[in-house]
Design an enzyme around this catalytic site. Sequence first.
Site, PDB file in Angstrom:
ATOM      1  N   SER A 114      42.437  27.992  40.403  1.00 32.95           N
ATOM      2  CA  SER A 114      43.800  28.410  40.069  1.00 32.95           C
ATOM      3  C   SER A 114      44.532  28.893  41.314  1.00 32.95           C
ATOM      4  CB  SER A 114      43.769  29.521  39.022  1.00 32.95           C
ATOM      5  OG  SER A 114      43.221  29.064  37.804  1.00 32.95           O
TER       6      SER A 114
ATOM      7  N   ARG B 275      48.733  36.338  42.854  1.00 32.59           N
ATOM      8  CA  ARG B 275      48.195  36.757  41.560  1.00 32.59           C
ATOM      9  C   ARG B 275      49.313  36.958  40.542  1.00 32.59           C
ATOM     10  NH1 ARG B 275      43.298  38.293  39.480  1.00 32.59           N
ATOM     11  NH2 ARG B 275      42.271  38.178  41.517  1.00 32.59           N
TER      12      ARG B 275
ATOM     13  N   HIS C 271      50.004  33.545  39.435  1.00 31.80           N
ATOM     14  CA  HIS C 271      48.861  33.135  38.620  1.00 31.80           C
ATOM     15  C   HIS C 271      48.956  33.716  37.215  1.00 31.80           C
ATOM     16  CE1 HIS C 271      44.630  33.979  37.233  1.00 31.80           C
ATOM     17  NE2 HIS C 271      44.503  32.697  37.509  1.00 31.80           N
TER      18      HIS C 271
END
Length: 231
Positions: free
Chosen positions: A26, A49, A52
Amino acid sequence: MDELIRKRQNPTHQMTEKGRAIEEESFRIVDEEAGPHGFSELEWPIVRRMIHATADFEYKTLTRFSPQAVEAGLEALKQGARILVDARMIACGLNPERLALFGNEVVELLAHPEVVARAQATGGTRAEAAVAYAEEKGLLEGAIVGVGNAPTFLLALARAVERGARPALVLGMPVGFVNVVEAKRALMALPVPWIVTEGRKGGSTLVVAALHALLRLAADGGVDTSRAHRR
């Protein structure tokens, strides 16, 4: 092999090999699709993040850092700083095992009886009352403050900082339409470290993502250890 063992033992990394592989892939996809950026090696893992967690690449252009903000946050975490948040959703989203690494306590005050009573007496929001209570009790000093929901919390925090309160780091990421942009601009004018998502976008999910990224960086010694980053 030593790095693999360390990751297995480090709760800021996924527990299983399959989980780690999915997360690393990812991150690789985010790195590839995001393309070039101007973030530092400490800043990008936080933005990545956040992307993500939301699948929203706009945060690459919306996220802003004050100078040395990440460094201030890492030092505070490693010193066991409390994490004061404006929403129970943030408190629920933070991983207890990761928080236990440095002994960081999460404090959410909106349901505290004194906060509720203050809000009812003044006619203000519970978020404003929570900041007033935290300021009186000294809970803002050296704390990491995460704001993902209430711009009134962030505005009240800005006034507390103007009066002399000094949190270690403020994550200013409230979402909404009323006073959101104004609250973020007020934070960015203050002499405290901050990470902000500009404009109306934000949310508790982003604060959780940013805090987990900070905890991972702190646990890994301030180094982005993902394979995606090294490729």
